[in-house]
Design a protein around this motif. Structure first.
Motif, mmCIF file in Angstrom:
data_model
loop_
_atom_site.group_PDB
_atom_site.id
_atom_site.type_symbol
_atom_site.label_atom_id
_atom_site.label_comp_id
_atom_site.label_asym_id
_atom_site.label_seq_id
_atom_site.Cartn_x
_atom_site.Cartn_y
_atom_site.Cartn_z
ATOM 1 N N ILE A 1 -5.769 -16.898 8.317
ATOM 2 C CA ILE A 1 -5.967 -15.471 8.060
ATOM 3 C C ILE A 1 -4.688 -14.986 7.407
ATOM 4 N N THR A 2 -4.820 -14.342 6.273
ATOM 5 C CA THR A 2 -3.666 -13.784 5.575
ATOM 6 C C THR A 2 -3.568 -12.302 5.928
ATOM 7 N N VAL A 3 -2.400 -11.896 6.413
ATOM 8 C CA VAL A 3 -2.132 -10.491 6.720
ATOM 9 C C VAL A 3 -1.310 -9.946 5.563
ATOM 10 N N GLN A 4 -1.776 -8.832 4.997
ATOM 11 C CA GLN A 4 -1.048 -8.195 3.908
ATOM 12 C C GLN A 4 -0.600 -6.806 4.344
ATOM 13 N N LYS A 5 0.594 -6.427 3.919
ATOM 14 C CA LYS A 5 1.189 -5.142 4.283
ATOM 15 C C LYS A 5 1.274 -4.264 3.037
ATOM 16 N N ARG A 6 0.955 -2.981 3.224
ATOM 17 C CA ARG A 6 1.028 -2.039 2.103
ATOM 18 C C ARG A 6 2.483 -1.826 1.728
ATOM 19 N N THR A 7 2.732 -1.782 0.428
ATOM 20 C CA THR A 7 4.084 -1.529 -0.070
ATOM 21 C C THR A 7 4.121 -0.120 -0.649
ATOM 22 N N GLY A 8 5.096 0.642 -0.267
ATOM 23 C CA GLY A 8 5.225 1.998 -0.793
ATOM 24 C C GLY A 8 4.103 2.904 -0.354
ATOM 25 N N GLU A 9 3.810 3.902 -1.162
ATOM 26 C CA GLU A 9 2.789 4.893 -0.826
ATOM 27 C C GLU A 9 1.456 4.632 -1.512
ATOM 28 N N GLU A 10 1.397 3.653 -2.380
ATOM 29 C CA GLU A 10 0.173 3.359 -3.124
ATOM 30 C C GLU A 10 -0.680 2.356 -2.364
ATOM 31 N N ASN A 11 -1.855 2.067 -2.894
ATOM 32 C CA ASN A 11 -2.782 1.111 -2.288
ATOM 33 C C ASN A 11 -2.508 -0.292 -2.840
#
Length: 70
Positions: free
Chosen positions: A6-16
């Protein structure tokens, strides 16, 4: 289930926009997460959030005709 993760991705900055954050590749953890998602009592609703999600998860395919959850 050999080799699945399972790959967990984190949002960077304020964009999607997301970047890879962590991989879960221990077989029991992957199986447990899939079991939780498959057994959840899902309700089909349209919602609007005040902001984008902080994280998203990419689950392994059972077969090539399925789409990963995000």
């Amino acid at each position: 289930m050999g080799g699945q993760k399972i790959t967990v991705q984190k949002r960077t900055g304020e964009e999607n926009i997301f970047e890879d954050f962590k991989e879960v590749n221990q077989k029991k953890q992957v199986e447990k997460a899939i079991e939780i998602v498959e057994n959840a009592n899902w309700i089909n609703k349209k919602i609007e959030m005040a902001r984008y999600a902080d994280y998203q998860f990419q689950f392994p395919f059972k077969n090539s005709s399925e789409i990963a959850l995000g």
